[in-house]
Scaffold this motif. Sequence first.
Motif, PDB file in Angstrom:
ATOM      1  N   SER A 104      13.836 -37.589   9.173  1.00  0.00           N
ATOM      2  CA  SER A 104      15.261 -37.663   9.484  1.00  0.00           C
ATOM      3  C   SER A 104      15.550 -37.141  10.886  1.00  0.00           C
ATOM      4  CB  SER A 104      16.061 -36.869   8.444  1.00  0.00           C
ATOM      5  OG  SER A 104      17.437 -36.905   8.730  1.00  0.00           O
ATOM      6  N   LEU A 105      14.944 -36.001  11.234  1.00  0.00           N
ATOM      7  CA  LEU A 105      15.189 -35.421  12.549  1.00  0.00           C
ATOM      8  C   LEU A 105      14.611 -36.295  13.657  1.00  0.00           C
ATOM      9  CD1 LEU A 105      14.510 -31.652  11.801  1.00  0.00           C
ATOM     10  CD2 LEU A 105      16.715 -32.784  12.080  1.00  0.00           C
ATOM     11  N   ALA A 106      13.424 -36.853  13.415  1.00  0.00           N
ATOM     12  CA  ALA A 106      12.813 -37.721  14.417  1.00  0.00           C
ATOM     13  C   ALA A 106      13.662 -38.974  14.636  1.00  0.00           C
ATOM     14  CB  ALA A 106      11.396 -38.107  13.993  1.00  0.00           C
ATOM     15  N   THR A 107      14.159 -39.552  13.541  1.00  0.00           N
ATOM     16  CA  THR A 107      15.000 -40.742  13.654  1.00  0.00           C
ATOM     17  C   THR A 107      16.289 -40.427  14.396  1.00  0.00           C
ATOM     18  OG1 THR A 107      14.104 -41.642  11.588  1.00  0.00           O
ATOM     19  CG2 THR A 107      16.208 -42.529  12.355  1.00  0.00           C
ATOM     20  N   SER A 108      16.908 -39.276  14.092  1.00  0.00           N
ATOM     21  CA  SER A 108      18.143 -38.871  14.769  1.00  0.00           C
ATOM     22  C   SER A 108      17.900 -38.670  16.255  1.00  0.00           C
ATOM     23  CB  SER A 108      18.682 -37.578  14.149  1.00  0.00           C
ATOM     24  OG  SER A 108      19.032 -37.774  12.795  1.00  0.00           O
ATOM     25  N   PHE A 109      16.742 -38.084  16.595  1.00  0.00           N
ATOM     26  CA  PHE A 109      16.428 -37.854  18.003  1.00  0.00           C
ATOM     27  C   PHE A 109      16.288 -39.168  18.762  1.00  0.00           C
ATOM     28  CE2 PHE A 109      13.131 -37.686  21.283  1.00  0.00           C
ATOM     29  CZ  PHE A 109      13.670 -36.753  22.156  1.00  0.00           C
ATOM     30  N   VAL A 110      15.545 -40.121  18.182  1.00  0.00           N
ATOM     31  CA  VAL A 110      15.329 -41.404  18.839  1.00  0.00           C
ATOM     32  C   VAL A 110      16.647 -42.163  18.978  1.00  0.00           C
ATOM     33  CG1 VAL A 110      14.219 -43.663  18.637  1.00  0.00           C
ATOM     34  CG2 VAL A 110      12.923 -41.589  18.139  1.00  0.00           C
ATOM     35  N   GLU A 111      17.469 -42.157  17.929  1.00  0.00           N
ATOM     36  CA  GLU A 111      18.750 -42.857  17.997  1.00  0.00           C
ATOM     37  C   GLU A 111      19.657 -42.244  19.059  1.00  0.00           C
ATOM     38  OE1 GLU A 111      20.212 -42.662  14.042  1.00  0.00           O
ATOM     39  OE2 GLU A 111      19.050 -44.393  13.338  1.00  0.00           O
ATOM     40  N   ALA A 112      19.665 -40.910  19.137  1.00  0.00           N
ATOM     41  CA  ALA A 112      20.485 -40.248  20.148  1.00  0.00           C
ATOM     42  C   ALA A 112      19.969 -40.558  21.549  1.00  0.00           C
ATOM     43  CB  ALA A 112      20.487 -38.738  19.907  1.00  0.00           C
TER      44      ALA A 112
END
Length: 248
Positions: free
Chosen positions: A229-237
Motif C-alpha cells: 500500500s505504501l509503495a503504491t501510494s508513493f509511486v502514485e504521488a
Amino acid sequence: MREFVFALEYEPGTNPVADVLADYPDASIRSLSCHVTRDSLWRVDHAEGSAEALEALEDAYKNAAFFADCLVKDDCGADCEVQVLDRSNDTLVVYTYWDRTDVCTSVPHVALEYLGEGLLFETYREERRYRWRIVLGSDAPIHEFFDALGDEVGECTGIEMLRLTELDPDRNHIEPEQALPDEQREALRAAVERGYYETPRRIELGELAEQLEIPRSTLSYRLRRAESSLATSFVEADDSLETLAAGL
C-alpha cells in the motif's frame, strides 16, 4: 464530526466468516459499502486471499445458517440474498442483503437505534477480528451505544474500543500510514521501532511475531500488505508530481 473505531473478536464457532478467516490468516475482507435501515441491511465486501480461502469464504456467505453480520448466535430466520459480483484468483466481491426478523440485530442496527441516521460505516476483517469505523455527529451518545452493543454481542464475542477522535475539516488528504488498516499500521510501526527494517536486522520476523503475540504468517501478511500500500501510494504521488511538473 467524529470517528469511532472498535473491534469485535469472535470465539470459535460463533461466526462462520470469522472461522474461515481464522483458518486462512492470509485472507482479509474490507467493506466497499454498508447501508442500514430499521428493517434491512445491505453491503458490498471485497475479500483478498488464496483461491482456497476465497472458495471457503464464498461458501460461508452463501450457506451459513444465519447471516454473517447478525449478532444472534443461532439461526435468526432472516431472509438473506447473496450475490458474487466479481471473482478472480485472489479477490472476491460479494453483495449481501437481508431483512430483519424480530430477533435479528447487528452493529449497524444498534448504531442506528442509538446514534441516529446519517452514519458512515467502514469495516475490516482479519482472522477472528472484525474492526468497525463509524463516522458520526459530534453529539452522538457513544457510550450508550457501546454499552448496548456489548449487551448484544454477549460472552461469545469480545469487544474493544480502539479510538474516538474528531475529524479535522481542514485536512484534505489522508497520510499513507493513516490509510492503512489499524492492524497493518500497528504491525508496521512495531517492525520499524524494533529494528526489523534495519541493516543488519535487530529482530527477526518470528521473534517480532512472538512479541506481538500473533502468528508469524499473520505478521508477514500484514507487513506485505502495508508495504504494498505504501509503495503504491508513493509511486502514485510521484507520478502526480511528474504530471504536474510537465504541465508547468
